[in-house]
Design an enzyme around this catalytic site. Structure first.
Site, PDB file in Angstrom:
ATOM      1  N   ARG A  15       5.189 -12.570   3.383  1.00 17.11           N
ATOM      2  CA  ARG A  15       6.461 -12.724   2.523  1.00 17.11           C
ATOM      3  C   ARG A  15       7.769 -12.057   3.090  1.00 17.11           C
ATOM      4  NH1 ARG A  15       4.277  -9.585  -2.699  1.00 17.11           N
ATOM      5  NH2 ARG A  15       2.820  -8.959  -1.047  1.00 17.11           N
ATOM      6  N   THR A  82      -8.220  -4.749   0.948  1.00 14.80           N
ATOM      7  CA  THR A  82      -7.905  -3.244   0.771  1.00 14.80           C
ATOM      8  C   THR A  82      -8.968  -2.643   1.121  1.00 14.80           C
ATOM      9  OG1 THR A  82      -7.517  -2.984  -1.403  1.00 14.80           O
ATOM     10  CG2 THR A  82      -5.566  -3.046  -0.098  1.00 14.80           C
ATOM     11  N   TYR A 339      38.076   1.076  28.130  1.00 15.63           N
ATOM     12  CA  TYR A 339      36.422   1.283  28.432  1.00 15.63           C
ATOM     13  C   TYR A 339      36.131   1.838  29.563  1.00 15.63           C
ATOM     14  CZ  TYR A 339      31.883  -0.137  29.881  1.00 15.63           C
ATOM     15  OH  TYR A 339      30.571   0.019  30.257  1.00 15.63           O
TER      16      TYR A 339
HETATM   17  C1  UD1 Z   1      -2.742  -3.520  -3.939  1.00 18.76           C
HETATM   18  C2  UD1 Z   1      -3.632  -2.970  -5.120  1.00 18.76           C
HETATM   19  C3  UD1 Z   1      -2.988  -2.899  -6.433  1.00 18.76           C
HETATM   20  C4  UD1 Z   1      -1.602  -2.208  -6.202  1.00 18.76           C
HETATM   21  C5  UD1 Z   1      -0.789  -2.425  -5.252  1.00 18.76           C
HETATM   22  C6  UD1 Z   1       0.088  -1.526  -4.991  1.00 18.76           C
HETATM   23  C7  UD1 Z   1      -5.862  -3.596  -4.115  1.00 18.76           C
HETATM   24  C8  UD1 Z   1      -7.002  -4.744  -4.326  1.00 18.76           C
HETATM   25  N1  UD1 Z   1      -4.798  -3.874  -5.120  1.00 18.76           N
HETATM   26  O1  UD1 Z   1      -2.273  -4.828  -4.080  1.00 18.76           O
HETATM   27  O2  UD1 Z   1      -3.768  -2.891  -7.169  1.00 18.76           O
HETATM   28  O3  UD1 Z   1      -1.170  -2.448  -7.666  1.00 18.76           O
HETATM   29  O4  UD1 Z   1      -1.509  -2.534  -3.860  1.00 18.76           O
HETATM   30  O5  UD1 Z   1       1.220  -1.889  -4.241  1.00 18.76           O
HETATM   31  O6  UD1 Z   1      -6.055  -2.768  -3.383  1.00 18.76           O
HETATM   32  N2  UD1 Z   1      -4.152  -4.438   3.699  1.00 18.76           N
HETATM   33  C9  UD1 Z   1      -5.079  -4.293   5.008  1.00 18.76           C
HETATM   34  N3  UD1 Z   1      -6.213  -5.162   4.865  1.00 18.76           N
HETATM   35  C10 UD1 Z   1      -6.320  -6.297   4.021  1.00 18.76           C
HETATM   36  C11 UD1 Z   1      -5.177  -6.433   2.975  1.00 18.76           C
HETATM   37  C12 UD1 Z   1      -4.429  -5.321   2.970  1.00 18.76           C
HETATM   38  O7  UD1 Z   1      -5.096  -3.622   5.589  1.00 18.76           O
HETATM   39  O8  UD1 Z   1      -6.897  -7.010   4.349  1.00 18.76           O
HETATM   40  C13 UD1 Z   1      -3.071  -3.387   3.594  1.00 18.76           C
HETATM   41  C14 UD1 Z   1      -1.712  -3.999   3.783  1.00 18.76           C
HETATM   42  O9  UD1 Z   1      -1.157  -4.055   4.917  1.00 18.76           O
HETATM   43  C15 UD1 Z   1      -1.033  -3.085   2.623  1.00 18.76           C
HETATM   44  C16 UD1 Z   1      -1.823  -2.480   1.817  1.00 18.76           C
HETATM   45  O10 UD1 Z   1      -3.345  -2.683   2.361  1.00 18.76           O
HETATM   46  O11 UD1 Z   1      -0.261  -1.990   3.472  1.00 18.76           O
HETATM   47  C17 UD1 Z   1      -1.656  -3.284   0.496  1.00 18.76           C
HETATM   48  O12 UD1 Z   1      -2.083  -4.564   0.633  1.00 18.76           O
HETATM   49  P1  UD1 Z   1      -1.126  -5.489  -0.214  1.00 18.76           P
HETATM   50  O13 UD1 Z   1      -1.889  -6.953   0.076  1.00 18.76           O
HETATM   51  O14 UD1 Z   1      -0.148  -5.514  -0.378  1.00 18.76           O
HETATM   52  O15 UD1 Z   1      -1.926  -5.449  -1.879  1.00 18.76           O
HETATM   53  P2  UD1 Z   1      -1.430  -5.843  -2.997  1.00 18.76           P
HETATM   54  O16 UD1 Z   1      -2.069  -7.086  -3.482  1.00 18.76           O
HETATM   55  O17 UD1 Z   1      -0.120  -5.196  -3.191  1.00 18.76           O
HETATM   56 MG    MG Z   2       1.602  -4.972  -1.847  1.00 30.02          MG
END
Ligand code: UD1
Ligand code: MG
Length: 430
Positions: A15, A82, A339
């Site tokens: 995004r 995550t 300058y």
């Molecule tokens: C996550 C939470 C959600 C929470 C939200 C808060 C989960 C499943 N969901 O969702 O409950 O409300 O954060 O902001 O955890 N990342 C990785 N590897 C991956 C995917 C993500 O390292 O495979 C990292 C991303 O870089 C980021 C963080 O994890 O820093 C969160 O990932 P993001 O995709 O933003 O999670 P959300 O869908 O926002």
């Molecule tokens: Mg997020």
């Protein structure tokens, strides 16, 4: 209690619509991820950053600024999400605090609040007017039951305004037990870290919700979020410096890098931009001046002055439209339109309007040295390398190409001529 920190930064950040990895976008002069690392360093000596997308670039960037950070490569093809990010991560301390790399506004105090108490898991929750996009936290009689991701929510769950802010402090032994047991049976076919909450509850472990400030825990996912975060951080930085005695005229128009410092009594007028690790001591920076990684002491700059990196101004006056780069000025006056680059100028010297140090020949940069009490007349060009010793006067319009001696008057001008009545002959009236 000893705490390890894991920062999740493997996500793609689609995004953001940028070729720069999301976590390397800067807020107040520092990458988002570095804001998170700095907060983590305040509470822990064992920090692991989880990477996948553009891992090499991010790791290299971290390693040039920090020592002793551990890295873990997520196998994101096999274990997306995550929870997948946590697979294989080893932490050495009793408790593990898991943070998202895209939360630059988090403070040490909030991290400490999340790691205190004796619950098996502390998790951050926020109550939001609009919970869209967040995992919903199902709480019954003050006890957290589970986190349900938006895409997996039923109608009632979607109405829940209490959401998961995405930071957890977990007993490390429990984490080691639950992470391998995660599955991906959900709408996104991902391994959700959030599923550990239900696992803990099912085993009778205590999960404590810690209500946090929305401002600190809002994730940055887009350029719009980035701008919002910048505004919040700028407000914090300026409030802090004003408390330390820095005067600011119309602070909302001023920008200050998070690495800049002020000492003594300083005044910043409207529209001023203080960038990099600038150090400003007892100085007055006037309207719309730009200071970049410079040291300014007992001096005044502007309006509309520009002081570029590696410059040092002591007891000096810099006026409008004067640019200084990689130069040291001690007790100098340069009031207008000049300058000054790759130069040293000493006490009592005056730089007239339109003076230019010609420091570049298209290939290399050269130095200009000016001693004490030198009067550099308007529109002088100093062709570097050149040294002007103490007590020299340079006439207006001179091009200085050779070194001169103390006491000299230096001038290079073609003699002035007048042709009598030329005007009247040329524009002869019929
Ligand atoms: C996550 C939470 C959600 C929470 C939200 C808060 C989960 C499943 N969901 O969702 O409950 O409300 O954060 O902001 O955890 N990342 C990785 N590897 C991956 C995917 C993500 O390292 O495979 C990292 C991303 O870089 C980021 C963080 O994890 O820093 C969160 O990932 P993001 O995709 O933003 O999670 P959300 O869908 O926002
Ligand atoms: Mg997020």
């Amino acid at each position: 209690m000893s705490i390890s920190v894991v920062i999740l930064a493997a996500g793609q950040g689609t995004r953001m619509k940028s070729t720069t990895p999301k976590v390397l976008h800067k807020i107040s002069g520092k990458s988002m991820l570095f804001h998170a690392i700095d907060a983590a360093k305040e509470v822990s000596d064992d920090i692991t950053v989880v990477l996948y997308h553009q891992a090499e670039r991010i790791q290299k960037e971290i390693e040039t600024h920090y020592e002793g950070i551990h890295f873990h490569r997520q196998d994101a093809q096999k274990f997306p999400g995550t929870g997948g990010a946590m697979k294989g991560v080893k932490t050495k301390n009793e408790r593990t605090l898991i943070l998202n790399g895209d939360m630059p506004l988090i403070t040490k105090d909030s991290l400490l609040a999340l790691t205190s108490g004796d619950a098996d898991i502390n998790m951050s929750v926020i109550t939001l007017q609009d919970p869209t996009g967040y995992g919903r936290v199902i709480i019954e009689k003050g006890n957290v039951l589970e986190i349900v991701e938006q895409k997996d929510c039923n109608h009632t769950q979607l109405l829940t305004q209490t959401v998961n802010a995405g930071i957890y402090a977990v007993d490390t032994a429990l984490l080691e037990k639950y992470i391998p047991a995660l599955h991906n049976h959900n709408a996104q076919k991902e391994y959700y870290l959030t599923d550990i909450i239900k696992m803990a509850v099912d085993e009778g472990k205590s999960v404590h919700p810690v209500y946090v400030e929305e401002e600190e825990f809002k994730g940055v996912n887009s350029k719009l979020d980035l701008a919002d975060a910048e505004e919040i951080l700028q407000r914090r930085i300026k409030t802090e410096w004003m408390k330390h005695g820095v005067s600011m005229r119309l602070p909302e128009t001023i920008y200050i890098d998070c690495r800049a410092t002020f000492e003594g009594e300083c005044m910043l007028e409207n529209g001023v931009s203080i960038q990099g690790a600038s150090r400003i001591i007892n100085s007055h920076i006037k309207t719309h001046s730009v200071i970049e990684d410079a040291h300014i002491e007992n001096s005044d700059v502007g309006p509309m002055g520009r002081v570029r990196p590696d410059s040092k101004l002591i007891d000096t006056h810099i006026g409008n439209f004067v640019e200084v780069k990689k130069s040291t000025l001690l007790g100098v006056k340069a009031g207008h339109l000049a300058y000054i680059g790759d130069a040293t100028i000493n006490e009592g010297s005056n730089i007239g309007a339109g003076v230019i140090t010609c420091n570049y020949d298209g290939k290399h940069k050269y130095q200009t040295h000016i001693g004490k009490n030198v009067f550099v007349g308007s529109d002088t060009q100093l062709v570097a390398p050149v040294t002007i010793p103490d007590d020299v006067m340079i006439a207006a319009g001179t091009t200085v190409t050779k070194d001169v001696d103390s006491g000299d008057l230096v001038l290079s001008r073609s003699p002035q001529k007048s042709i009598k009545n030329f005007f009247y002959t040329f524009f002869k009236k019929a």
